[in-house]
Write a protein that holds these residues in place. Structure first.
Motif, PDB file in Angstrom:
ATOM      1  N   LEU A 110       1.157   5.019   9.213  1.00 47.09           N
ATOM      2  CA  LEU A 110      -0.056   5.761   9.544  1.00 47.09           C
ATOM      3  C   LEU A 110      -1.002   4.882  10.355  1.00 47.09           C
ATOM      4  O   LEU A 110      -1.031   3.665  10.190  1.00 47.09           O
ATOM      5  CB  LEU A 110      -0.780   6.202   8.268  1.00 47.09           C
ATOM      6  N   PRO A 112      -4.906   3.580  11.032  1.00 46.50           N
ATOM      7  CA  PRO A 112      -6.000   3.326  10.079  1.00 46.50           C
ATOM      8  C   PRO A 112      -6.821   4.585   9.815  1.00 46.50           C
ATOM      9  O   PRO A 112      -6.890   5.497  10.647  1.00 46.50           O
ATOM     10  CB  PRO A 112      -6.833   2.250  10.772  1.00 46.50           C
ATOM     11  N   ALA A 113      -7.454   4.635   8.651  1.00 46.03           N
ATOM     12  CA  ALA A 113      -8.261   5.789   8.255  1.00 46.03           C
ATOM     13  C   ALA A 113      -9.554   5.842   9.057  1.00 46.03           C
ATOM     14  O   ALA A 113     -10.039   4.833   9.583  1.00 46.03           O
ATOM     15  CB  ALA A 113      -8.579   5.724   6.766  1.00 46.03           C
ATOM     16  N   ASP A 114     -10.123   7.056   9.135  1.00 41.95           N
ATOM     17  CA  ASP A 114     -11.435   7.200   9.766  1.00 41.95           C
ATOM     18  C   ASP A 114     -12.521   6.819   8.767  1.00 41.95           C
ATOM     19  O   ASP A 114     -12.239   6.393   7.636  1.00 41.95           O
ATOM     20  CB  ASP A 114     -11.617   8.622  10.314  1.00 41.95           C
ATOM     21  N   TYR A 118      -9.882   9.371   5.838  1.00 42.33           N
ATOM     22  CA  TYR A 118      -8.717  10.193   6.159  1.00 42.33           C
ATOM     23  C   TYR A 118      -7.868   9.550   7.257  1.00 42.33           C
ATOM     24  O   TYR A 118      -8.398   9.070   8.261  1.00 42.33           O
ATOM     25  CB  TYR A 118      -9.142  11.587   6.611  1.00 42.33           C
ATOM     26  N   HIS A 119      -6.563   9.582   7.035  1.00 42.36           N
ATOM     27  CA  HIS A 119      -5.595   9.157   8.042  1.00 42.36           C
ATOM     28  C   HIS A 119      -5.041  10.390   8.748  1.00 42.36           C
ATOM     29  O   HIS A 119      -4.669  11.371   8.086  1.00 42.36           O
ATOM     30  CB  HIS A 119      -4.407   8.430   7.398  1.00 42.36           C
ATOM     31  N   ILE A 142       0.236   0.733   7.282  1.00 41.85           N
ATOM     32  CA  ILE A 142      -0.926   1.034   8.109  1.00 41.85           C
ATOM     33  C   ILE A 142      -0.871   0.168   9.356  1.00 41.85           C
ATOM     34  O   ILE A 142      -0.904  -1.061   9.282  1.00 41.85           O
ATOM     35  CB  ILE A 142      -2.243   0.786   7.339  1.00 41.85           C
ATOM     36  N   LYS A 148      -4.133   7.576  16.681  1.00 43.79           N
ATOM     37  CA  LYS A 148      -4.863   8.529  15.836  1.00 43.79           C
ATOM     38  C   LYS A 148      -4.844   9.867  16.571  1.00 43.79           C
ATOM     39  O   LYS A 148      -5.563  10.060  17.544  1.00 43.79           O
ATOM     40  CB  LYS A 148      -6.295   8.050  15.593  1.00 43.79           C
ATOM     41  N   ARG A 154      -3.788  16.019   7.336  1.00 40.35           N
ATOM     42  CA  ARG A 154      -4.252  14.643   7.221  1.00 40.35           C
ATOM     43  C   ARG A 154      -4.033  14.205   5.785  1.00 40.35           C
ATOM     44  O   ARG A 154      -3.698  14.999   4.909  1.00 40.35           O
ATOM     45  CB  ARG A 154      -5.733  14.538   7.575  1.00 40.35           C
ATOM     46  N   ARG A 157      -7.001   8.316   1.936  1.00 46.12           N
ATOM     47  CA  ARG A 157      -6.471   7.045   1.434  1.00 46.12           C
ATOM     48  C   ARG A 157      -6.276   7.059  -0.075  1.00 46.12           C
ATOM     49  O   ARG A 157      -5.408   6.352  -0.598  1.00 46.12           O
ATOM     50  CB  ARG A 157      -7.387   5.887   1.849  1.00 46.12           C
TER      51      ARG A 157
END
Length: 405
Positions: A110, A112-114, A118-119, A142, A148, A154, A157
């Motif tokens: 994945l 990185p998350a926002d 959320y990924h 990750i 993205k 989605r 995490r």
């Protein structure tokens, strides 16, 4: 080793689903395969892969299943260590949702998350979203190199059981220079695509040649199970405007680093699950929907084999039938099979009296067959008319034998 032991999360008897193509977590897959002998029995589901680690698998250690023998899995299939699930891509997702195909663990790469945690699912959706909803454990790699992407599925995490960080480059699709046959097929098929059409292509030399021949078109939309670098050519030439609503819907991106950079944070390229790609209400607005798929063979009835030759499984059912039938749901549509007239060796005809392998798509789902020698329009034709038209686009050296078959 990762920051956790994979043996702490996977149990003997588990069914593990691995994200495919550019979303495959290569480091986690390596650790999974190294630990497989301690987890007997273990079943792993994977899709399109360019990871050579799969070629080290011994039969049953673990048991590996896939809907396709593409990429690195082709050698695994040849060695008898791959179990094929000959099902439509849409069915695969449904089997996971209803538990017919169990999933206990998911391995995924994945971005990185926002800031909200959320990924996005990156460059591949397919069966992944459904698998994550069913899984007991989600193990993630990750990777900031993963784009993205804009996608409705989605994952937060908090849903991830354990994660490691990776900075491995994403796999790129192996490119093969188009030969004279592919160049001719590209020009022939492109003539079927008018301004404003919706388009499904796929991957390989032929889609790239089709896209190159569409440089004078405008207002095209893409609705394709997979996008490759051909999308970049359509955008560069102005044939596709990704600023327009619904300009590009896909389930997977597999191509060059430039393609991954293009889809990163690009709201004009939307990644969706198979059900959304095939949504009847959305398809009804496509006028026309030109669906182009490849094949290994076409017989004189117009039946298509995209799966096996000489007892060896080489391809997939995949989304071919799903997308050909989606053309029937559009306001207007064309189901096109595009293939060179002979196999890569140049010795065997791709137009045959009888298929050597399974019938992937029935004759009733096919409108047009294209080789470098022209088009065979099979719409509203009898069996005899079909045979004559297909013989006419076979390689000249094989036509007489086909007429006498």
């Amino acid at each position: 080793m990762p920051g956790f032991s994979i043996l702490d999360h996977i149990r003997p008897g588990d069914h593990v689903a691995v994200a495919e193509a550019a979303a495959e977590p290569r480091e986690l897959v390596g650790h999974l395969l190294a630990a497989a002998g301690k987890l007997d029995p273990l079943t792993v589901l994977c899709g399109y892969s360019l990871n050579e680690a799969w070629q080290t698998v011994q039969p049953g250690r673990p048991a590996v299943k896939s809907y396709a023998a593409h990429g690195s899995l082709r050698k695994l299939a040849a060695a008898g260590a791959l179990e094929i699930l000959p099902c439509h891509l849409s069915s695969l997702a449904r089997y996971i949702r209803n538990g017919t195909l169990p999933v206990d663990v998911v391995l995924v790469q994945l971005p990185p998350a926002d800031e909200d945690g959320y990924h996005s699912l990156g460059p591949s959706i397919g069966y992944l979203a459904d698998a994550m909803r069913k899984a007991r454990v989600i193990l993630a790699e990750i990777n900031p190199n993963a784009p993205k992407t804009t996608s409705s599925p989605r994952i937060h995490r908090d849903r991830i059981t354990a994660a490691i960080r990776s900075e491995s480059p994403l796999p790129t699709s192996p490119s093969r220079a188009a030969g004279p046959a592919e160049k001719a097929i590209g020009a022939i098929v492109a003539d079927l695509v008018p301004d404003g059409a919706s388009l499904q292509l796929g991957i390989g030399a032929v889609p790239g040649e089709i896209a190159g021949a569409l440089r004078e078109r405008s207002g095209l939309r893409v609705r394709s199970a997979l996008i490759g670098d051909w999308l970049l050519e359509l955008v560069d030439n102005g044939a596709v405007d990704v600023g327009a609503a619904g300009a590009c819907l896909t389930g997977m991106a597999l191509g060059s680093r430039r393609l991954y950079d293009f889809v990163d944070h690009n709201a004009g390229v939307e990644f969706v699950a198979p059900g959304e790609l095939l949504d009847p209400a959305a398809l009804a607005s496509c006028d026309p929907f030109v669906v182009v798929n490849s094949a290994l063979q076409v017989d004189l009835y117009g039946q298509v084999n995209a799966e096996a030759l000489g007892g060896r499984y080489l391809g997939a059912v995949g989304g071919q039938v799903d997308l050909f039938r989606a053309a029937r749901l559009a306001r207007s549509g064309l189901a096109v099979v595009a293939l060179p007239s002979t196999d890569p060796s140049g010795t065997r005809s791709s137009i045959v009296p009888q298929l050597d392998g399974p019938t992937t798509s029935p004759q009733s789902d096919i409108d047009i067959v294209a080789t470098e020698y022209g088009l065979a329009d099979l719409r509203a034709t009898t069996a005899a008319e079909r045979a004559r038209r297909l013989v006419a686009i076979a390689a000249p050296e094989h036509r007489e034998a086909l007429r006498g078959s």
